[in-house]
Design a protein around this motif. Structure first.
Motif, PDB file in Angstrom:
ATOM      1  N   GLU A 239      10.047  -2.157 -13.732  1.00 53.45           N
ATOM      2  CA  GLU A 239      10.390  -0.974 -12.950  1.00 53.45           C
ATOM      3  C   GLU A 239       9.426   0.183 -13.261  1.00 53.45           C
ATOM      4  N   GLU A 240       9.163   0.393 -14.528  1.00 55.96           N
ATOM      5  CA  GLU A 240       8.261   1.492 -14.918  1.00 55.96           C
ATOM      6  C   GLU A 240       6.854   1.295 -14.350  1.00 55.96           C
ATOM      7  N   ILE A 241       6.378   0.069 -14.422  1.00 53.92           N
ATOM      8  CA  ILE A 241       5.019  -0.219 -13.954  1.00 53.92           C
ATOM      9  C   ILE A 241       4.929  -0.070 -12.425  1.00 53.92           C
ATOM     10  N   PHE A 242       5.945  -0.565 -11.743  1.00 55.27           N
ATOM     11  CA  PHE A 242       5.874  -0.530 -10.279  1.00 55.27           C
ATOM     12  C   PHE A 242       6.201   0.837  -9.689  1.00 55.27           C
ATOM     13  N   SER A 243       7.100   1.580 -10.348  1.00 58.32           N
ATOM     14  CA  SER A 243       7.488   2.854  -9.747  1.00 58.32           C
ATOM     15  C   SER A 243       6.568   3.996 -10.169  1.00 58.32           C
ATOM     16  N   ASN A 244       5.913   3.843 -11.308  1.00 57.88           N
ATOM     17  CA  ASN A 244       5.109   4.956 -11.780  1.00 57.88           C
ATOM     18  C   ASN A 244       3.831   4.490 -12.480  1.00 57.88           C
ATOM     19  N   PRO A 245       2.983   3.768 -11.742  1.00 53.98           N
ATOM     20  CA  PRO A 245       1.754   3.295 -12.389  1.00 53.98           C
ATOM     21  C   PRO A 245       0.841   4.490 -12.672  1.00 53.98           C
ATOM     22  N   ILE A 246       0.251   4.520 -13.856  1.00 53.54           N
ATOM     23  CA  ILE A 246      -0.596   5.655 -14.239  1.00 53.54           C
ATOM     24  C   ILE A 246      -2.070   5.232 -14.312  1.00 53.54           C
ATOM     25  N   HIS A 247      -2.303   4.098 -14.921  1.00 53.22           N
ATOM     26  CA  HIS A 247      -3.694   3.693 -15.145  1.00 53.22           C
ATOM     27  C   HIS A 247      -4.351   3.258 -13.824  1.00 53.22           C
ATOM     28  N   PRO A 248      -5.582   3.728 -13.586  1.00 53.03           N
ATOM     29  CA  PRO A 248      -6.229   3.343 -12.323  1.00 53.03           C
ATOM     30  C   PRO A 248      -6.388   1.838 -12.154  1.00 53.03           C
ATOM     31  N   TYR A 249      -6.500   1.112 -13.264  1.00 54.15           N
ATOM     32  CA  TYR A 249      -6.616  -0.340 -13.135  1.00 54.15           C
ATOM     33  C   TYR A 249      -5.300  -0.954 -12.632  1.00 54.15           C
ATOM     34  N   THR A 250      -4.196  -0.453 -13.161  1.00 52.73           N
ATOM     35  CA  THR A 250      -2.881  -0.920 -12.696  1.00 52.73           C
ATOM     36  C   THR A 250      -2.728  -0.592 -11.216  1.00 52.73           C
ATOM     37  N   LYS A 251      -3.141   0.620 -10.862  1.00 45.32           N
ATOM     38  CA  LYS A 251      -3.030   1.030  -9.460  1.00 45.32           C
ATOM     39  C   LYS A 251      -3.868   0.132  -8.559  1.00 45.32           C
ATOM     40  N   SER A 252      -5.034  -0.253  -9.050  1.00 46.02           N
ATOM     41  CA  SER A 252      -5.872  -1.127  -8.220  1.00 46.02           C
ATOM     42  C   SER A 252      -5.210  -2.494  -8.054  1.00 46.02           C
ATOM     43  N   LEU A 253      -4.582  -2.994  -9.112  1.00 46.84           N
ATOM     44  CA  LEU A 253      -3.879  -4.287  -8.991  1.00 46.84           C
ATOM     45  C   LEU A 253      -2.716  -4.176  -8.012  1.00 46.84           C
ATOM     46  N   LEU A 254      -1.993  -3.044  -8.089  1.00 45.32           N
ATOM     47  CA  LEU A 254      -0.856  -2.856  -7.183  1.00 45.32           C
ATOM     48  C   LEU A 254      -1.321  -2.727  -5.740  1.00 45.32           C
ATOM     49  N   SER A 255      -2.458  -2.074  -5.556  1.00 44.16           N
ATOM     50  CA  SER A 255      -2.943  -1.869  -4.189  1.00 44.16           C
ATOM     51  C   SER A 255      -3.425  -3.166  -3.550  1.00 44.16           C
ATOM     52  N   ALA A 256      -3.593  -4.193  -4.382  1.00 42.23           N
ATOM     53  CA  ALA A 256      -4.073  -5.480  -3.858  1.00 42.23           C
ATOM     54  C   ALA A 256      -2.930  -6.357  -3.354  1.00 42.23           C
ATOM     55  N   ILE A 257      -1.685  -5.934  -3.599  1.00 39.77           N
ATOM     56  CA  ILE A 257      -0.553  -6.759  -3.173  1.00 39.77           C
ATOM     57  C   ILE A 257      -0.271  -6.530  -1.689  1.00 39.77           C
ATOM     58  N   PRO A 258      -0.342  -7.568  -0.881  1.00 39.14           N
ATOM     59  CA  PRO A 258      -0.041  -7.403   0.544  1.00 39.14           C
ATOM     60  C   PRO A 258       1.446  -7.098   0.743  1.00 39.14           C
ATOM     61  N   SER A 259       1.737  -6.285   1.724  1.00 38.27           N
ATOM     62  CA  SER A 259       3.141  -5.993   2.003  1.00 38.27           C
ATOM     63  C   SER A 259       3.658  -6.925   3.081  1.00 38.27           C
ATOM     64  N   PRO A 260       4.897  -7.401   2.928  1.00 38.40           N
ATOM     65  CA  PRO A 260       5.479  -8.261   3.963  1.00 38.40           C
ATOM     66  C   PRO A 260       5.771  -7.482   5.244  1.00 38.40           C
ATOM     67  N   ASN A 261       5.834  -6.173   5.123  1.00 38.02           N
ATOM     68  CA  ASN A 261       6.089  -5.335   6.294  1.00 38.02           C
ATOM     69  C   ASN A 261       4.759  -5.025   6.998  1.00 38.02           C
ATOM     70  N   PRO A 262       4.568  -5.511   8.237  1.00 38.52           N
ATOM     71  CA  PRO A 262       3.272  -5.348   8.907  1.00 38.52           C
ATOM     72  C   PRO A 262       2.859  -3.884   9.088  1.00 38.52           C
ATOM     73  N   LEU A 263       3.842  -3.013   9.291  1.00 37.90           N
ATOM     74  CA  LEU A 263       3.507  -1.595   9.488  1.00 37.90           C
ATOM     75  C   LEU A 263       2.936  -0.983   8.207  1.00 37.90           C
ATOM     76  N   VAL A 264       3.530  -1.372   7.092  1.00 37.14           N
ATOM     77  CA  VAL A 264       3.053  -0.888   5.795  1.00 37.14           C
ATOM     78  C   VAL A 264       1.706  -1.539   5.488  1.00 37.14           C
ATOM     79  N   GLU A 265       1.653  -2.841   5.771  1.00 37.19           N
ATOM     80  CA  GLU A 265       0.446  -3.608   5.480  1.00 37.19           C
ATOM     81  C   GLU A 265      -0.776  -3.044   6.204  1.00 37.19           C
ATOM     82  N   LYS A 266      -0.544  -2.579   7.424  1.00 37.59           N
ATOM     83  CA  LYS A 266      -1.634  -2.022   8.224  1.00 37.59           C
ATOM     84  C   LYS A 266      -2.261  -0.809   7.541  1.00 37.59           C
ATOM     85  N   LYS A 267      -1.414  -0.063   6.854  1.00 38.47           N
ATOM     86  CA  LYS A 267      -1.891   1.164   6.212  1.00 38.47           C
ATOM     87  C   LYS A 267      -2.367   0.943   4.775  1.00 38.47           C
TER      88      LYS A 267
END
Ligand SMILES: Nc1ncnc2c1ncn2[C@@H]1O[C@H](COP(=O)(O)OP(=O)(O)OP(=O)(O)O)[C@@H](O)[C@H]1O
Ligand SMILES: [Mg+2]
Length: 315
Positions: A239-267
């Protein structure tokens, strides 16, 4: 968790490989974390970040260059006799990415799964041994008929179940799953993760779950450690990692996860982070407590910058 003794304590673990006279690879360079009985610790990071080396050092495929590893209250980082390592490898089991590579193709599943029992003479009769194998097969969603088949007669997902059965039959306190599901189709990945979760509820086995992306790790882990270039750059509960990532490397890993929601995924914009380019030297950072159990490796300046620099991420 606080009043429970940790099952595994890894303290400032370093694993350096001397490649030649001039060059040493610092595969793991000062990693510390704990795993409590029955929990799942997810270790994530890109290729080459030191995940497998960490796992392999813990199960003593490598002797650590330095640092401490305590398992069940016992120091397993120093010199160990052959006998001690043998005992360790019953209480701690490893599941690998490619089950085909570690399942002997000429052996029947019955003997593959029963091998650990054979080595450690953990039965009084052949019937007892075979019954144990059959019951484990059922636990991982296969049947006793599968016992007389050979590894090549199974699908990838089934082979991974055989790998899990092989580990489980030893009734280990800790299973190190090194990219155990990475080679499987996404739908099969989910099945195997669910199976591992169910088994954990029943057996209270702890997992060190190693993966290179955060998507599956999210569903299985209680806590997560983000590994980069041999350093744990961010740790915390899932929960801590997903709701409040601080390190830019963590953020880059999170940004690589595709969203199942197409509207979110588009953005969604995956962003990349390069420590060198960003001028970040992990050896200069110290562990900062954000809140709860959430920590980030940083210098004071980096932390101040990362805390206010709210890079827009996909929600
Ligand atoms: N036995 C070895 N000798 C020399 N270098 C090694 C050895 N094992 C690993 N390395 C190096 O250590 C670094 C970390 O490797 P490791 O296999 O732990 O990474 P990983 O995070 O598991 O990567 P992947 O996601 O590709 O499995 C890499 O640079 C690798 O080349
Ligand atoms: Mg690896």
């Amino acid at each position: 968790m606080n009043n429970v003794e940790p099952l595994l304590v890894v303290e400032n673990l370093k694993q350096h490989f001397k490649v030649n006279r001039k060059f040493t690879v610092k595969a793991v360079d000062g990693v510390s974390f704990k795993i409590y009985p029955g929990e799942t610790y997810g270790l994530v990071g890109e290729s080459g970040s030191g995940k497998s080396t960490t796992g392999r050092s813990i199960i003593r495929l490598y002797k650590p260059t330095s640092g401490k590893i305590i398992f069940n209250g016992k120091d397993i980082s120093g010199k160990m006799s052959h006998e001690e390592i043998k005992v360790l490898r019953t209480n701690m089991q490893m599941i690998f990415q490619d089950p085909m590579a570690c399942l002997n193709p000429r052996k029947k599943v019955l003997d593959i799964i029963g091998e650990g029992l054979d080595i450690h003479k953990m039965y009084s009769s052949k019937e007892e041994r075979n019954e144990k194998v059959y019951s484990i097969l059922e636990k991982v969603g296969l049947s006793r008929e599968h016992a007389s088949r050979y590894p090549h007669q199974f699908s990838g997902g089934q082979r991974q179940r055989i790998g899990i059965a092989r580990a489980l039959i030893m009734d280990p306190d800790l299973i190190i799953a090194d990219e155990a599901i990475s080679a499987l189709d996404v739908s099969i990945q989910a099945q195997v993760v669910n199976l591992m979760k169910e088994i954990q509820k029943e057996t209270n086995t702890a997992y060190l779950f190693i993966a290179h992306d955060l998507s599956m790790v999210k569903y299985i882990s209680d806590r997560i450690g983000v590994l980069h270039l041999g350093y744990l750059v961010e740790t915390g509960t899932t929960e801590e990692i997903f709701s409040n990532p601080i390190h830019p490397y963590t953020k880059s890993l999170l940004s690589a996860i595709p969203s199942p929601n197409p509207l979110v995924e588009k953005k969604r914009t995956a962003f990349s982070y390069d420590a060198k380019e960003a001028g970040v030297d992990y050896s200069k950072g110290t562990e900062h407590l954000i809140e709860g159990t959430h920590t980030v490796l940083a210098t004071e300046e980096e932390l101040a910058m990362w805390m206010k620099n709210d890079v827009e991420l996909v929600k």
